[in-house]
Design an enzyme around this catalytic site. Sequence first.
Site, short mmCIF file in Angstrom:
data_model
loop_
_atom_site.label_atom_id
_atom_site.label_comp_id
_atom_site.label_asym_id
_atom_site.label_seq_id
_atom_site.Cartn_x
_atom_site.Cartn_y
_atom_site.Cartn_z
N GLU A 188 0.64 -1.66 -0.25
CA GLU A 188 0.07 -0.35 0.01
C GLU A 188 0.86 1.35 0.21
OE1 GLU A 188 -2.58 0.09 3.10
OE2 GLU A 188 -3.92 1.94 2.37
N LYS A 191 -2.46 -1.87 -3.32
CA LYS A 191 -3.63 -0.96 -2.68
C LYS A 191 -2.99 0.33 -2.81
CE LYS A 191 -5.52 -0.16 1.46
NZ LYS A 191 -6.75 -0.65 3.14
P1 13P Z 1 -9.32 4.29 4.02
O1 13P Z 1 -10.23 3.57 3.08
O2 13P Z 1 -10.29 4.41 5.58
O3 13P Z 1 -8.83 5.14 3.44
O4 13P Z 1 -8.97 3.41 4.84
C1 13P Z 1 -8.05 1.96 4.54
C2 13P Z 1 -6.67 2.00 4.96
O5 13P Z 1 -6.40 0.80 5.30
C3 13P Z 1 -5.48 2.55 5.25
O6 13P Z 1 -4.61 2.14 5.52
#
Ligand code: 13P
Length: 330
Positions: free
Chosen positions: A175, A217
């Site tokens: 991510e 992600k």
């Molecule tokens: P949000 O969808 O609230 O941005 O959170 C996703 C997430 O895991 C951020 O690390």
Amino acid sequence: MSELNKIAKQMVAEKKGILAADESTPTIGKRLAKINIENTEDNRKAYRELLFTAPNIGEYISGVILYDETIRQRASDGHTFVTVLEKQGVLPGIKVDEGTEAVADSPDEVVTKGLEGLLERLPEYANMGAKFCKWRALIKIGAGIPTDKCIQINAERLAKYAKLCQQNNLAPIVEPEVLMDGDHTIEKCFEVTKKVLLTVFVELKKVGVAFDGMILKPNMIISGSECAKQASAKEVAEMTVKCLRETVPAEVPGIAFLSGGQSEEFACETLNEINKLSAGCPWQLSFSYGRALQASALKAWGGKSENVKVGQEAFLKQAKLVSLARDGKL
Ligand code: 13P
């Protein structure tokens, strides 16, 4: 098919996506404060129990990302949350990064930490039943940032993390989040995100991460939240798909977007438009939402035990909408 590829595919199966319920203790505290609830372990547990025991969440949710405290907790029926999720047909996952630290010489930026001790923590989580992990790098757009240095260190750490996960048979969620905070344009978001993703995939390749055994992600390509001209859901979708096509290898089974501060409604619209453009894309285009899956559930619950059912109904209603959007059927 490798075990990791099987898990990754399961995480982005048709109609389904991931619930991010891995807010750290301070972050969940901010959410609970909005409904005037104290940030105690009991309250955190009660709220997570509401989400995980919502009837048949497995219809829309493939996996849930847990926080270290949560993976060790038990529901009121005595079963661990891991067992509760398994019974729902939902894969348990775990956030393994440990927040951020400063970047030398760049006071407005941070890099994610958590590699220290990760070698010992991963097998422990795997023994508890985790099937996948998450590590979030955070890139800010602003005057003179992001710097190449910040992007590079974050990418290298994401790659090391992902490799260690795969060595422990855990599928990594990679991510790199470019934050929507700021007054930058959607074009700036495109430019920065493209650079970040290209750097991340170079580093993943260098250390030998199997692309078919991971999930990306990313943020969507979106206008800064303070930008005077806000791009429409259609524009977000077009630029997001274009950016991914220019950066993400075809072997990656799925892309699960974060919601990043989009409202529940807009996060459905954008995901729906993205999936309408998915023809010819090699990867599944799914979700890994936190706030965009939880906001109305949290509000409906309001911290009251007599509201658990309405809280669950609100959660399921939103999960169903996101699931339809994930297939472009909203
Ligand atoms: P949000 O969808 O609230 O941005 O959170 C996703 C997430 O895991 C951020 O690390």
